[in-house]
Design a protein around this motif. Sequence first.
Motif, short mmCIF file in Angstrom:
data_model
loop_
_atom_site.label_atom_id
_atom_site.label_comp_id
_atom_site.label_asym_id
_atom_site.label_seq_id
_atom_site.Cartn_x
_atom_site.Cartn_y
_atom_site.Cartn_z
N THR A 1 0.84 -1.19 0.00
CA THR A 1 0.00 0.00 0.00
C THR A 1 0.88 1.24 0.00
OG1 THR A 1 -1.70 -1.18 1.26
CG2 THR A 1 -1.84 1.22 1.21
N VAL A 2 0.72 2.05 -1.02
CA VAL A 2 1.45 3.31 -1.10
C VAL A 2 0.42 4.44 -0.94
CG1 VAL A 2 2.98 4.77 -2.46
CG2 VAL A 2 3.13 2.28 -2.65
N VAL A 3 0.54 5.17 0.15
CA VAL A 3 -0.40 6.25 0.45
C VAL A 3 0.21 7.57 -0.01
CG1 VAL A 3 -1.68 7.44 2.27
CG2 VAL A 3 -1.28 4.96 2.43
N TYR A 4 -0.49 8.25 -0.90
CA TYR A 4 0.06 9.53 -1.40
C TYR A 4 -1.06 10.36 -2.02
CZ TYR A 4 -0.26 7.23 -5.95
OH TYR A 4 -0.73 6.59 -7.07
N GLU A 5 -0.87 11.68 -1.97
CA GLU A 5 -1.75 12.63 -2.64
C GLU A 5 -0.95 13.74 -3.30
OE1 GLU A 5 -4.80 14.15 -0.11
OE2 GLU A 5 -5.65 12.16 0.35
N SER A 6 0.30 13.89 -2.91
CA SER A 6 1.13 14.98 -3.43
C SER A 6 1.46 14.76 -4.90
CB SER A 6 2.44 15.07 -2.63
OG SER A 6 3.23 13.92 -2.84
N GLN A 7 1.68 15.86 -5.62
CA GLN A 7 2.03 15.79 -7.03
C GLN A 7 3.37 15.10 -7.24
OE1 GLN A 7 0.26 16.58 -9.87
NE2 GLN A 7 -1.37 16.63 -8.33
N ILE B 1 4.93 7.57 -8.98
CA ILE B 1 4.19 6.31 -9.15
C ILE B 1 3.89 6.06 -10.63
CG2 ILE B 1 2.07 5.06 -8.59
CD1 ILE B 1 4.10 5.29 -6.29
N ASN B 2 3.59 7.11 -11.39
CA ASN B 2 3.36 6.94 -12.82
C ASN B 2 4.61 6.40 -13.51
OD1 ASN B 2 0.73 7.83 -12.69
ND2 ASN B 2 1.23 9.96 -13.19
N LEU B 3 5.77 6.93 -13.12
CA LEU B 3 7.03 6.45 -13.68
C LEU B 3 7.29 5.01 -13.24
CD1 LEU B 3 9.66 6.92 -15.20
CD2 LEU B 3 10.61 7.97 -13.14
N LEU B 4 6.99 4.72 -11.97
CA LEU B 4 7.19 3.37 -11.45
C LEU B 4 6.37 2.35 -12.23
CD1 LEU B 4 7.41 2.26 -7.77
CD2 LEU B 4 5.73 1.16 -9.23
N ASP B 5 5.12 2.68 -12.54
CA ASP B 5 4.27 1.77 -13.31
C ASP B 5 4.88 1.43 -14.66
OD1 ASP B 5 2.31 1.46 -11.41
OD2 ASP B 5 1.13 3.16 -12.10
N ALA C 1 17.16 2.38 -14.69
CA ALA C 1 15.92 3.09 -14.36
C ALA C 1 16.07 3.61 -12.93
CB ALA C 1 14.72 2.16 -14.48
N VAL C 2 16.17 4.91 -12.77
CA VAL C 2 16.41 5.52 -11.46
C VAL C 2 15.13 6.17 -10.96
CG1 VAL C 2 17.78 7.17 -10.16
CG2 VAL C 2 18.82 5.93 -12.07
N LEU C 3 14.74 5.81 -9.74
CA LEU C 3 13.58 6.41 -9.10
C LEU C 3 14.04 7.12 -7.84
CD1 LEU C 3 10.94 3.53 -9.39
CD2 LEU C 3 11.33 5.43 -10.95
N GLN C 4 13.89 8.44 -7.81
CA GLN C 4 14.30 9.25 -6.67
C GLN C 4 13.07 9.51 -5.80
OE1 GLN C 4 17.64 10.83 -6.08
NE2 GLN C 4 16.66 11.00 -4.07
N ILE C 5 13.09 9.01 -4.56
CA ILE C 5 11.96 9.17 -3.66
C ILE C 5 12.18 10.42 -2.81
CG2 ILE C 5 10.55 8.06 -1.88
CD1 ILE C 5 11.81 5.41 -2.75
N PRO C 6 11.30 11.42 -2.93
CA PRO C 6 11.49 12.64 -2.14
C PRO C 6 11.23 12.39 -0.67
CG PRO C 6 9.41 12.74 -3.33
CD PRO C 6 10.12 11.50 -3.80
N PRO C 7 11.95 13.07 0.22
CA PRO C 7 11.69 12.92 1.66
C PRO C 7 10.31 13.49 2.00
CG PRO C 7 13.23 14.72 1.28
CD PRO C 7 13.03 14.04 -0.04
#
Length: 463
Positions: A151-157, A163-167, A317-323
């Motif tokens: 479960t990934v809980v998020y609402e921020s842009q 998540i779109n990139l992750l998909d 494929a690099v995914l940077q997760i913001p704090p």
Amino acid sequence: MSKLLDTIDMEKLHEGILDVLSDGIYVSDASGKTLKVNKMYEQLTGLKREEIIGKFVTDLRNQGSFDVVLNPEIVSTGQKKSSVQVTKEGRRVILNGYPVFDESGKVALVVTFVRDVTLLCQLKDQIANQQEVIDKFREVQHRDKKMQKSTVVYESQEMVKLINLLDKVAKTDATVLLLGETGAGKDVLCRLIHEHSQRKNEPFFKVDCSTIPESLIESELFGYESGAFSGANTKGKPGLFEMADKGTLFLDEIGELPLLMQSKLLRALQDQELIRVGSTKVRKFDVRFIAATNKDLEEEVKHGRFRSDLYYRLRVAVLQIPPLRERRGDILPLIRFFSEKYNAKYRKEVTYTNEVCKTFENYKWPGNVREMDNFIQSLIVTCEQETLDVSDLPHYMLRDAFNMDQSATMIDNNKTLDELMSDYEKNLIKKALDAHGSVAKVAKLLKVDRTTIFRKAKKYSLL
């Protein structure tokens, strides 16, 4: 003479019959004296006929020729018996002893069939070792099936874009590099990638490179053969690369991997081949790699602590997760998620005042989502009332909240510096007194003397 000859021939005939049998044969009388053994028994045990014929089984046991005898118990009970015997050469054989009765119904002889189980025991041990691997694999599968999908809980842009990139990345078989601070959610996103990939029904394994001793990393990843090193499992062991075959392997904290292992990992990534420790046999495997780190790998490469070729191989494929502090739109949704989770777990109905929610939003969350998870669980476990106020929050959280709140106030007001500082001091002390209810507690929170808080509270008519 003919009768004696007939007797000798019959004796040889009996020996000949015994010697063609594929089992070892050991014949003893009711007193335990050894009467006959065949050639197969000699081969199985390494004991020669001349060493044991005419000797009692108990004496042979006491001498160390073997460790188990069946004769006394079979004579005593008249029942057949089985056991495993270890000979002086260390060979394990299985004994099946049977009584032979005379005309009066007493046990006259004991005939024991002897079979070699050394190889069988070795195979059994190997099967047990493989079963251990299978059980571990099934345990992981069972655990993953029991767990709800990540479960990934998020609402921020910021997170919507991520998540779109992750998909998109998940649907490919590309190696993924997850970057982000400790506790930002790299583990959850890794599982999400696996669940959205074509390998979702295959095994998923995680290895934390920072927790495995350097001397064991290679054997954990690549496996080892029998006798590869002191203390190794005598049957050998497959590594995580093999166990994750057809699935996904998550290499967490890859920035902690020693340089020597970085080189071997690079070859494994490129060729999808491995050689177990202590072996020369090349084994193929098919694994999708996901790596994660909270380190700046470019800086690590510059300082020679991380191989540049491995770094470039990982950053497909690099995914940077913001704090969390950079995606404040996710703070309250996550607070609600964890509150619902732990309220249900501990059968409580804890809620928060608006002031508490505002404090949560203003807090910096240096430990990110992991800190929030543990904090909300602790809060719900220890609270005694259903609605929590700011007085129930720790001092360090309030301090951050005050700073954030007052910074916003200063920007919004056209006042002199002295006026702004006085407003800031007044509001800070007022909120601290409202939250904690006593001058002593506020003084401790703000690290000043009690008289200082008392004097300033009087100045601003707060007491």
